[in-house]
Scaffold this active site. Structure first.
Site, PDB file in Angstrom:
ATOM      1  N   PRO A  44      63.641   1.374  59.373  1.00  0.00           N
ATOM      2  CA  PRO A  44      64.439   1.922  59.941  1.00  0.00           C
ATOM      3  C   PRO A  44      64.816   3.083  60.061  1.00  0.00           C
ATOM      4  O   PRO A  44      64.277   3.718  60.493  1.00  0.00           O
ATOM      5  CB  PRO A  44      65.368   1.654  60.171  1.00  0.00           C
ATOM      6  CG  PRO A  44      65.489  -0.689  59.098  1.00  0.00           C
ATOM      7  CD  PRO A  44      63.783   0.137  58.511  1.00  0.00           C
ATOM      8  N   PRO A 100      56.036  34.182  16.659  1.00  0.00           N
ATOM      9  CA  PRO A 100      56.692  35.323  15.514  1.00  0.00           C
ATOM     10  C   PRO A 100      56.864  34.604  13.961  1.00  0.00           C
ATOM     11  O   PRO A 100      58.456  35.061  13.266  1.00  0.00           O
ATOM     12  CB  PRO A 100      58.198  36.068  15.694  1.00  0.00           C
ATOM     13  CG  PRO A 100      58.291  34.899  16.976  1.00  0.00           C
ATOM     14  CD  PRO A 100      56.949  34.258  17.432  1.00  0.00           C
ATOM     15  N   ASP A 134      46.799  35.816   7.828  1.00  0.00           N
ATOM     16  CA  ASP A 134      47.456  36.994   7.257  1.00  0.00           C
ATOM     17  C   ASP A 134      49.276  36.512   6.617  1.00  0.00           C
ATOM     18  O   ASP A 134      49.576  35.049   6.716  1.00  0.00           O
ATOM     19  CB  ASP A 134      47.169  38.271   7.316  1.00  0.00           C
ATOM     20  CG  ASP A 134      47.937  37.997   9.133  1.00  0.00           C
ATOM     21  OD1 ASP A 134      49.372  37.770   9.227  1.00  0.00           O
ATOM     22  OD2 ASP A 134      47.334  38.579  10.185  1.00  0.00           O
ATOM     23  N   LYS A 150      47.651  40.663   4.756  1.00  0.00           N
ATOM     24  CA  LYS A 150      48.043  42.853   4.496  1.00  0.00           C
ATOM     25  C   LYS A 150      49.535  42.678   4.911  1.00  0.00           C
ATOM     26  O   LYS A 150      50.667  41.571   4.827  1.00  0.00           O
ATOM     27  CB  LYS A 150      48.556  43.142   6.193  1.00  0.00           C
ATOM     28  CG  LYS A 150      46.791  43.142   6.593  1.00  0.00           C
ATOM     29  CD  LYS A 150      46.410  43.818   8.132  1.00  0.00           C
ATOM     30  CE  LYS A 150      45.202  43.798   8.365  1.00  0.00           C
ATOM     31  NZ  LYS A 150      44.933  43.943   9.652  1.00  0.00           N
ATOM     32  N   GLY A 204      49.884  36.826  13.426  1.00  0.00           N
ATOM     33  CA  GLY A 204      52.109  36.810  13.679  1.00  0.00           C
ATOM     34  C   GLY A 204      51.002  37.874  15.472  1.00  0.00           C
ATOM     35  O   GLY A 204      51.304  38.310  15.888  1.00  0.00           O
ATOM     36  N   THR A 224      55.142  37.626  20.777  1.00  0.00           N
ATOM     37  CA  THR A 224      55.034  38.388  20.537  1.00  0.00           C
ATOM     38  C   THR A 224      56.704  38.964  19.970  1.00  0.00           C
ATOM     39  O   THR A 224      57.843  38.894  19.797  1.00  0.00           O
ATOM     40  CB  THR A 224      55.009  40.594  20.893  1.00  0.00           C
ATOM     41  OG1 THR A 224      54.404  41.378  19.925  1.00  0.00           O
ATOM     42  CG2 THR A 224      56.309  40.342  22.070  1.00  0.00           C
ATOM     43  N   MET A 245      57.220  47.583  12.807  1.00  0.00           N
ATOM     44  CA  MET A 245      57.032  48.184  11.254  1.00  0.00           C
ATOM     45  C   MET A 245      57.259  49.499  10.619  1.00  0.00           C
ATOM     46  O   MET A 245      57.071  50.132  10.596  1.00  0.00           O
ATOM     47  CB  MET A 245      55.169  48.267  11.514  1.00  0.00           C
ATOM     48  CG  MET A 245      54.155  47.843  11.878  1.00  0.00           C
ATOM     49  SD  MET A 245      52.798  47.776  11.967  1.00  0.00           S
ATOM     50  CE  MET A 245      52.517  47.811  13.432  1.00  0.00           C
TER      51      MET A 245
HETATM   52  N1  SAH Z   1      51.179  40.966  16.381  1.00  0.00           N
HETATM   53  C1  SAH Z   1      52.705  41.328  16.028  1.00  0.00           C
HETATM   54  C2  SAH Z   1      52.773  42.557  15.337  1.00  0.00           C
HETATM   55  C3  SAH Z   1      52.111  42.470  14.115  1.00  0.00           C
HETATM   56  S1  SAH Z   1      52.559  44.028  13.413  1.00  0.00           S
HETATM   57  C4  SAH Z   1      53.282  40.633  17.217  1.00  0.00           C
HETATM   58  O1  SAH Z   1      52.635  40.758  18.351  1.00  0.00           O
HETATM   59  O2  SAH Z   1      54.041  40.567  17.325  1.00  0.00           O
HETATM   60  C5  SAH Z   1      53.930  43.154  12.528  1.00  0.00           C
HETATM   61  C6  SAH Z   1      55.236  43.760  12.842  1.00  0.00           C
HETATM   62  O3  SAH Z   1      55.233  42.944  13.289  1.00  0.00           O
HETATM   63  C7  SAH Z   1      55.964  43.659  11.596  1.00  0.00           C
HETATM   64  O4  SAH Z   1      56.307  45.465  10.807  1.00  0.00           O
HETATM   65  C8  SAH Z   1      57.408  43.648  12.156  1.00  0.00           C
HETATM   66  O5  SAH Z   1      57.793  45.092  12.705  1.00  0.00           O
HETATM   67  C9  SAH Z   1      56.780  42.808  12.825  1.00  0.00           C
HETATM   68  N2  SAH Z   1      57.866  41.707  13.057  1.00  0.00           N
HETATM   69  C10 SAH Z   1      56.338  40.594  12.972  1.00  0.00           C
HETATM   70  N3  SAH Z   1      56.711  39.500  12.842  1.00  0.00           N
HETATM   71  C11 SAH Z   1      58.503  39.464  12.688  1.00  0.00           C
HETATM   72  C12 SAH Z   1      59.280  38.986  12.325  1.00  0.00           C
HETATM   73  N4  SAH Z   1      59.328  37.109  12.504  1.00  0.00           N
HETATM   74  N5  SAH Z   1      60.347  39.570  12.009  1.00  0.00           N
HETATM   75  C13 SAH Z   1      61.042  40.540  13.115  1.00  0.00           C
HETATM   76  N6  SAH Z   1      59.539  41.388  12.640  1.00  0.00           N
HETATM   77  C14 SAH Z   1      58.705  40.817  13.291  1.00  0.00           C
END
Ligand code: SAH
Length: 460
Positions: A43, A225, A248, A270, A301, A331, A383
């Site tokens: 309905p 991360p 790495d 590295k 990373g 990142t 870095m």
């Molecule tokens: N490709 C990576 C960065 C590589 S350069 C990205 O996109 O995150 C490496 C730098 O990334 C480190 O020297 C640091 O400054 C940063 N980094 C990566 N992992 C991290 C984490 N868990 N905590 C804090 N800084 C981080």
């Protein structure tokens, strides 16, 4: 087995739906997706169902159910709030041998709806035989997370090539092996990535080769991360299927745990000023492994294209015409900000954000410091631990106030995460005293002041 799962072809079939509430609406949506000709008898009707019928076709009889509605119908679903009506529908349907489903009343059903993972034309149906729909739904979510959204396209792709493969490989066993390789290899990944032409090129190559072997392939995968939960579905899937994993130092052990037990693991780590394997050698290794037919995952990373030298690694692959894909990751800058409760932009404090490398070359950075003066920009230094005193000094010398807030996020997203906060004037001394361990990330700008308000588990 109480119920036999079958796949029913409903296109052009008449299905009767008695009831038009929210549950009936859900059923109607499903039946229409299967291209059934739906007639709704009720309905009243929800606005949503009305819109659905208008949009996708379907017929509404705005009245109460009567037995004659079952004429010419293939399937019937009763979803009214009235148990008596539901019971009637069930009895009438059973008497006529028409399969019937009554929502939430297994005793009145001759068929039930399973939970569905829809990757059309690939469909997975999960049923608990009506015992625990929640359990079935939870399982469905797990499959949903497991299967790439485009998985169905893979079935279509296979469907299109079936005859070709049958002609080319008449014998059954080699043909099955070929299919297994095709569906688990580079061609399949290209289909999932929406690049069918490339997939077909790989297919042709496999078919042309005596051994049916394709080239290996390389995936440059962002692992995020550190917290494994922050990997993408695609990253996890590729990692689980890799023959070889190059990783790495930034890739956490918990993430490496996700690789196949028998996968070869190659550390190319590295550390600052300590390149375990020189970059050129890594590039070459990727090529060699792929040419040997391996499925290679190069785990990075964070994101491969953010300070990851990902660009250099794929250059050589492209030159050797090796199939590759780059899979983005979260990142460190994004992750550290979120986990530390520091919004990178904010309507009141920061209109832009910049990701910068703070890596020192010969004791200095080659950044254009004069471009960092704007107070409404957040700057994230990757870095930057070693260069931190210089960074703080230069920012002040180039227009940033001495009391500009600074945060250093140590080992972001990992259980050891620590956040140190200070200002451009005080941060160097704080770091000297606290001795944080790499990896660390530096965030500069007024948004950092929000950390105290927003970090619910901030340590500082
Ligand atoms: N490709 C990576 C960065 C590589 S350069 C990205 O996109 O995150 C490496 C730098 O990334 C480190 O020297 C640091 O400054 C940063 N980094 C990566 N992992 C991290 C984490 N868990 N905590 C804090 N800084 C981080």
């Amino acid at each position: 087995m109480q119920y036999l799962p079958v796949c029913l072809k409903l296109s052009e079939m008449s299905v009767l739906l008695v009831g038009a509430g929210t549950i009936a609406t859900r059923k109607a949506r499903l039946l229409l997706r299967a291209q059934a000709r739906v007639t709704v008898v009720a309905p009243d009707m929800t606005d949503e169902l009305q819109a659905l019928l208008a949009e996708q076709g379907g017929n509404w009889q705005a009245r109460k159910y009567r037995e004659a509605d079952l004429q010419d119908c293939t399937l019937v679903v009763a979803a009214t709030p009235d148990r008596q009506v539901n019971q009637q529908v069930s009895e009438h349907a059973k008497a006529r041998g028409i399969p019937v489903n009554v929502v939430d009343a297994p005793d009145l059903c001759t068929f039930i709806f399973p939970s569905i993972v829809d990757r059309d034309p690939l469909v997975i149906a999960i049923s608990s035989s009506g015992k625990s729909p929640v359990l079935a739904r939870q399982l469905r979510h797990r499959f949903d997370a497991l299967l790439p959204a485009a998985y169905g396209k893979l079935a279509d792709f296979g469907g299109r090539l079936r005859d070709r493969v049958k002609q080319a490989i008449p014998e059954e066993t080699p043909r099955r092996l070929f299919w297994e390789k095709l569906m688990a290899g580079a061609a399949a990944e290209q289909v999932l990535a929406g690049r069918e032409q490339r997939a077909e090129a790989i297919f042709e190559e496999m078919l042309a080769r005596e051994d049916g072997l394709a080239h290996g392939e390389v995936y440059l995968v962002g692992a995020g991360p550190g917290d494994p939960d922050l990997m993408t579905f695609k990253a996890a899937r590729l990692l689980q299927s890799a023959d070889v994993v190059l990783y790495d130092r930034l890739v956490s052990p918990a993430i490496m745990e996700m690789a196949r037990r028998d996968a070869e693991r190659i550390y190319v780590g590295k550390r600052r000023d300590d390149h375990a394997v020189p970059q050129e050698q890594i590039n070459q290794l990727l090529v060699d492994l792929a040419l040997a037919g391996k499925r290679v995952v190069r785990l990075k990373g964070g994101d491969p294209f953010v300070f990851g030298r990902g660009g250099e690694e794929i250059e050589l692959l492209a030159r050797h015409r090796i199939p590759f894909q780059v899979v983005p990751g979260i990142t460190a800058g994004n992750a550290a900000a979120c986990y530390a409760g520091i919004p990178l932009t904010h309507r009141d404090y920061a209109q832009s954000v910049r990701f910068v490398t703070g890596h020192l070359k010969d004791g200095t950075t080659n950044l254009d410091w004069s471009s960092f003066g704007s107070d409404s920009e957040t700057v994230v230094f990757y870095m930057g631990l070693v260069g931190l005193p210089i960074i703080c000094e230069q920012l002040q010398a180039n227009g940033r106030a001495a009391d500009t807030p600074v945060a250093l996020v140590e080992r972001a997203t990992l259980s050891e995460q620590r956040v140190l906060t200070g200002t451009l004037a005080t941060m160097a001394a704080i770091v000297e005293q606290e001795q944080p361990r790499a990896p660390t990330l530096i965030i500069v700008g007024p948004v950092v002041a929000l950390h105290r308000q927003l970090a619910w588990f901030g340590e500082s």
